[in-house]
Design an enzyme around this catalytic site. Structure first.
Site, short mmCIF file in Angstrom:
data_model
loop_
_atom_site.label_atom_id
_atom_site.label_comp_id
_atom_site.label_asym_id
_atom_site.label_seq_id
_atom_site.Cartn_x
_atom_site.Cartn_y
_atom_site.Cartn_z
N LEU A 8 0.81 -1.21 0.00
CA LEU A 8 0.00 0.00 0.00
C LEU A 8 0.85 1.26 0.00
O LEU A 8 0.57 2.22 0.71
CB LEU A 8 -0.93 -0.01 1.22
N ARG A 10 2.77 4.40 -2.42
CA ARG A 10 2.16 5.50 -3.18
C ARG A 10 1.29 4.98 -4.32
O ARG A 10 0.20 5.50 -4.56
CB ARG A 10 3.25 6.41 -3.73
N GLY A 124 1.90 7.12 -11.74
CA GLY A 124 2.46 7.77 -10.56
C GLY A 124 1.40 8.27 -9.60
O GLY A 124 0.33 7.70 -9.45
N LYS A 174 6.32 -2.19 -20.38
CA LYS A 174 6.58 -1.12 -19.40
C LYS A 174 8.06 -0.74 -19.39
O LYS A 174 8.41 0.44 -19.22
CB LYS A 174 6.14 -1.58 -18.00
N HIS A 177 8.52 1.46 -22.33
CA HIS A 177 7.85 2.72 -21.99
C HIS A 177 8.76 3.61 -21.15
O HIS A 177 8.92 4.81 -21.40
CB HIS A 177 6.55 2.41 -21.25
N ASN A 178 9.39 3.02 -20.12
CA ASN A 178 10.24 3.80 -19.24
C ASN A 178 11.52 4.24 -19.94
O ASN A 178 12.06 5.31 -19.65
CB ASN A 178 10.56 3.01 -17.98
N GLU A 181 10.58 7.21 -21.78
CA GLU A 181 10.43 8.29 -20.79
C GLU A 181 11.78 8.93 -20.48
O GLU A 181 11.89 10.16 -20.38
CB GLU A 181 9.80 7.70 -19.54
#
Length: 308
Positions: A8, A10, A124, A174, A177-178, A181
């Site tokens: 749990l 961010r 995010g 992913k 993708h990063n 980025e």
């Protein structure tokens, strides 16, 4: 749908909130009592600190979604979860794992009769309100089973998420993708540094950033965030020029090498992050001494503030 979400932080905390507010029943698990307490009163959410209790509270066939740091921590908890589950249950790994690790773990879970889906999650701290970009890898049957949750987490039920392919495809997508980025962020940073360097010519760099947000080819969410930072120039002066790198950038460059597909922009962006961390200091010191040796060029003493 009913599911258990483990981790749990961010991302995991806000994903739990979005699922609960979307009508799902989520048993939220974290050993940190403060993380659990933060979800008390959220609709559809039952916070627990005990993983066995959380699994026991869910009717079979169960779905357990992990939002944990990739690597040893995540795999250790997945093994613990697998001991609590029964054949036909499903494990979802939403961490930023190496896709090869995901394929290996999936094979191990399959031997125990468990399904496995890997989900690359982007968004995010904005994901709770805006929705998350989701890149999903797994069998058609397993992904269909997870689809109600995916549709709730995504920006809209039919956009922002994709079943990218079999197990491993989610984390592979992913990873790329990063890597993209990294390159996009580096290009924005370099461009605004050039504008800032000619302050006598471009007298209002924040205004340029705001203007670029509308109608230009480079408008994007990253540009929106950049413009927001530039509004408060004082905030930059308190930040050390050190940029961390996560595993995905390194893995993307490794994949470029393994496949022979050139990725010079992403590679250069990764190298710049290494340099910002002080990893290029020795080479730069050596270069300075070389110039001094052959040309008598002056060298600058290290300032105390330069120490890292």
């Amino acid at each position: 749908m009913d599911l258990t979400l483990v981790g749990l932080g961010r991302m995991g905390g806000n994903m739990t909130r979005r699922l609960g507010r979307g009508g799902h029943s989520v048993t939220a698990v974290d050993p940190n009592p403060e993380a659990c307490a933060a979800l008390t009163g959220e609709p559809g959410v039952a916070p627990l600190s005990s993983l066995p209790d959380a699994v026991a509270a869910q009717d079979a066939p169960r779905v357990v979604w992990l939002m944990l740091p990739a690597g040893t921590v995540s795999e250790t908890v997945m093994d613990e979860v697998s001991e609590l589950l029964s054949p036909g249950d499903l494990i979802v790994d939403g961490g930023n794992a190496d896709y090869r690790d995901s394929q290996r773990v999936a094979a191990r879970m399959s031997d125990r009769g468990l399904g496995f889906v890997d989900v690359g999650v982007s968004g995010g701290v904005w994901g709770l309100e805006e929705g998350y970009g989701l890149m999903v890898g797994g069998s058609v049957a397993d992904v269909e089973r997870l689809t109600p949750a995916l549709r709730t987490l995504a920006p809209t039920a039919d956009s922002g998420w994709v079943h990218a392919g079999p197990v491993g495809a989610g984390h592979f997508t992913k990873m790329v993708h990063n890597g993209i980025e990294y390159g996009a962020m580096q290009a924005l940073a370099e461009g605004f540094a050039l504008l800032e360097a000619r302050g006598e010519l471009v007298t209002d760099v924040p205004a340029v950033a705001q203007a670029w947000r509308h109608g230009t080819v480079i408008r994007s969410w990253l540009l929106d965030l950049t413009a927001s930072v530039l509004k408060d120039d004082e905030s930059l002066r308190d930040i050390a020029p050190i940029v961390a790198d996560s595993g995905e950038g390194r893995w993307t460059v490794r994949e470029s090498i393994d496949t022979g597909v050139p990725a010079p922009v992403i590679t250069a962006a990764l190298m710049q992050r290494f340099s910002s961390q002080g990893n290029g200091d020795f080479a730069n010191q050596l270069l300075a001494m070389m110039r001094n040796s052959f040309g008598g060029h002056a060298v600058e003493p290290r300032q105390e503030s330069d120490d890292r």
